[in-house]
Write a protein that holds these residues in place. Structure first.
Motif, short mmCIF file in Angstrom:
data_model
loop_
_atom_site.label_atom_id
_atom_site.label_comp_id
_atom_site.label_asym_id
_atom_site.label_seq_id
_atom_site.Cartn_x
_atom_site.Cartn_y
_atom_site.Cartn_z
N GLU A 16 0.82 -1.20 0.00
CA GLU A 16 0.00 0.00 0.00
C GLU A 16 0.86 1.25 0.00
OE1 GLU A 16 -2.79 -0.18 3.19
OE2 GLU A 16 -3.28 -2.28 2.78
N ARG A 17 0.29 2.30 -0.63
CA ARG A 17 0.96 3.59 -0.66
C ARG A 17 0.50 4.42 0.54
NH1 ARG A 17 -0.05 6.93 -4.73
NH2 ARG A 17 2.09 7.64 -4.79
N ALA A 18 0.92 5.68 0.55
CA ALA A 18 0.52 6.56 1.64
C ALA A 18 -0.99 6.62 1.76
CB ALA A 18 1.09 7.96 1.40
N ASP A 19 -1.48 6.92 2.93
CA ASP A 19 -2.92 6.94 3.17
C ASP A 19 -3.62 7.89 2.22
OD1 ASP A 19 -5.04 6.07 5.35
OD2 ASP A 19 -5.41 8.18 4.84
N ALA A 20 -4.78 7.44 1.70
CA ALA A 20 -5.51 8.21 0.68
C ALA A 20 -6.05 9.52 1.23
CB ALA A 20 -6.67 7.38 0.11
N THR A 21 -6.15 9.66 2.56
CA THR A 21 -6.67 10.91 3.11
C THR A 21 -5.74 12.07 2.82
OG1 THR A 21 -5.61 10.40 5.22
CG2 THR A 21 -7.89 9.70 4.95
N ALA A 22 -4.50 11.78 2.40
CA ALA A 22 -3.57 12.86 2.05
C ALA A 22 -3.98 13.54 0.76
CB ALA A 22 -2.15 12.31 1.92
N ARG A 23 -4.85 12.92 -0.02
CA ARG A 23 -5.31 13.49 -1.28
C ARG A 23 -6.73 13.99 -1.09
NH1 ARG A 23 -2.93 8.67 -2.27
NH2 ARG A 23 -0.91 8.76 -3.30
N PRO A 24 -6.96 15.29 -1.25
CA PRO A 24 -8.29 15.82 -0.93
C PRO A 24 -9.37 15.33 -1.88
CG PRO A 24 -6.90 17.52 -1.92
CD PRO A 24 -6.02 16.35 -1.62
N PHE A 25 -9.03 15.08 -3.15
CA PHE A 25 -10.03 14.63 -4.10
C PHE A 25 -9.93 13.13 -4.32
CE2 PHE A 25 -10.14 19.12 -5.13
CZ PHE A 25 -11.48 19.32 -5.44
N ARG A 26 -11.08 12.47 -4.48
CA ARG A 26 -11.13 11.04 -4.73
C ARG A 26 -12.31 10.74 -5.64
NH1 ARG A 26 -15.33 8.87 -1.94
NH2 ARG A 26 -16.19 10.14 -0.27
N VAL A 27 -12.22 9.66 -6.36
CA VAL A 27 -13.33 9.20 -7.19
C VAL A 27 -14.25 8.37 -6.31
CG1 VAL A 27 -14.01 7.91 -9.24
CG2 VAL A 27 -11.84 9.17 -9.21
N PRO A 28 -15.51 8.77 -6.15
CA PRO A 28 -16.40 8.01 -5.25
C PRO A 28 -16.86 6.72 -5.90
CG PRO A 28 -17.61 9.79 -6.31
CD PRO A 28 -16.17 9.95 -6.72
N ILE A 29 -17.35 5.80 -5.08
CA ILE A 29 -17.96 4.60 -5.62
C ILE A 29 -19.20 5.00 -6.42
CG2 ILE A 29 -19.47 4.13 -3.65
CD1 ILE A 29 -18.52 1.12 -3.98
N GLU A 30 -19.60 4.17 -7.34
CA GLU A 30 -20.58 4.60 -8.34
C GLU A 30 -22.01 4.68 -7.85
OE1 GLU A 30 -20.12 2.67 -12.12
OE2 GLU A 30 -17.96 2.96 -12.11
N ASP A 31 -22.31 4.18 -6.65
CA ASP A 31 -23.70 4.23 -6.20
C ASP A 31 -24.06 5.54 -5.49
OD1 ASP A 31 -22.43 3.93 -3.76
OD2 ASP A 31 -23.47 2.10 -3.18
N VAL A 32 -23.16 6.53 -5.51
CA VAL A 32 -23.50 7.84 -4.95
C VAL A 32 -24.51 8.53 -5.87
CG1 VAL A 32 -21.25 8.06 -3.83
CG2 VAL A 32 -21.59 9.00 -6.13
N ARG A 33 -25.11 9.61 -5.39
CA ARG A 33 -26.06 10.37 -6.21
C ARG A 33 -25.32 11.07 -7.35
NH1 ARG A 33 -31.07 8.81 -5.68
NH2 ARG A 33 -31.83 10.86 -6.40
#
Length: 379
Positions: A38-55
């Motif tokens: 694993e790489r550094a924790d993803a919380t270090a990146r403010p933007f993320r691609v959400p899972i597809e079941d979001v609105r």
């Protein structure tokens, strides 16, 4: 192998979307699949691609109008694209990018519930691969990333499609950046919580990323998606135009839960072996947070019982699309398998309407409903 089984494999072939290769440029044994550290924790990146079941704010699609790509199949493919667009439009807005010369036909077939946009020219209909990957920051922010589409490794003309991602981002008025890797949206699945899955064949491939190591590609995908881990499958090299996109076989349902479309026990071709490997790899993998992944099975159809007899036909139930309050999936004419797929999706998404569509003409191009849609999530 008995005669019926041999016939199934001969008819299916190993060339999904293969007839499209002739319309573009000439096409330019992996190790056991493992997950990388694993790489550094993803919380270090403010933007993320959400899972597809979001609105979603809207769904993006594209209108095919090229006879050089589709030949005599074009009219049927257009009808299938229109059916998908009209169905999704019952649940959320649909914006369809069309060339000016094809816009009238698109409006005629799609009807008034679909917005046809002529300011973003396209080469073909595969919006999952050409469109922007939208990201959220959890605080009302939205941006987009482009994956530098190159016609699946320069197998098809793509001068217009290469700019679709940035042009949609401009239309949507969101910041846009190019990823440090070349590929397609159908080649990645994300759980929205730091974990991705992908096939090596569609990324660690000299037709997209010559000279790039798996580590560098992993880093680039994690940067683009706001993730920290990639679960890699070997995939299938060179036997279909996509080099085996993951979204035809395996999908994330939630962090720690995935779905894999499984072949018949008698199926032994490259894609059947690939599906079994994907299931095995997921079953022993963990998420970025260390949670064991539960891999669920979705039974695929019998290719001897589906309606299509096309050698390159893709009969993927797993290639469904989640829109607001609905699951848009396909059916292929194997009644028992079609009904079982509906039952599985109903169980997995009890609060959504399950729509099963006949999209056989699109399937002859080796793609499905997820392949021709791209969601823009609510920020």
């Amino acid at each position: 192998m008995n005669e019926q089984t041999a016939g199934r494999h001969a008819r299916r072939g190993l060339n999904r979307r293969g007839f499209l290769v002739a319309a573009g440029a000439t096409a330019v044994g992996a190790a056991l699949a493992t997950t990388l550290p694993e790489r550094a924790d993803a919380t270090a990146r403010p933007f993320r691609v959400p899972i597809e079941d979001v609105r979603h704010t809207r769904t993006w699609m594209a209108w095919p109008d090229s006879t050089s790509i589709w030949g005599g199949r074009l009219g049927g493919v257009q009808a299938d694209i229109a059916l998908i667009a009209r169905t999704i439009a019952r649940y959320e807005p649909v914006v369809l990018c069309a060339n000016p010369g094809g816009a009238a036909r698109a409006r005629e077939l799609c009807g008034p519930t679909v917005t046809v946009l002529t300011s973003i020219p396209v080469d073909d209909c595969w919006m999952r691969d050409t469109g922007p990957v939208f990201r959220v920051d959890g605080a009302g922010g939205l941006d987009a990333v482009g994956l530098n589409f190159n016609g699946w490794g320069n197998k098809q003309a793509h001068a217009r499609d290469a700019r679709v991602a940035e042009r949609i981002a401009a239309w949507a008025d969101v910041p846009f950046t190019h990823a440090d890797v070349v590929g397609e949206g159908g080649g990645v699945e994300q759980d929205g919580a730091g974990t991705l899955m992908a096939t090596r064949s569609s990324w660690v491939n000299r037709n997209r990323n010559p000279g790039m190591s798996e580590r560098r590609i992993t880093d680039a995908l994690c940067d683009a998606y706001g993730a920290s881990k990639v679960i890699w499958f070997d995939g299938v090299y060179g036997q279909d135009i996509t080099d085996d996109h993951v979204d035809a076989t395996s999908r994330f349902l939630a962090p720690g839960e995935a779905l894999v479309q499984m072949p018949l026990r008698s199926d032994t071709d490259a894609y059947a072996r690939d599906a079994r490997q994907q299931f095995a790899v997921l079953s022993r993998s963990t998420t970025a947070s260390g949670r064991a992944i539960e891999a669920l099975r979705l039974q695929g159809p019998d290719y001897e019982r589906i309606r299509s007899t096309d050698r390159g036909f893709l009969a993927s139930y797993a290639n469904f699309y989640l829109c607001n309050d609905a699951v848009i999936s396909a059916r292929f004419g194997d009644r028992r398998a079609d009904e079982a797929a509906r039952a599985t999706l109903t169980r997995l998404y009890p609060d959504r309407v399950i729509e099963q569509l006949d999209i056989d003409r699109l399937g002859t191009g080796g793609g499905g409903i997820h392949c021709v849609t791209q969601q823009q999530p609510v920020a």
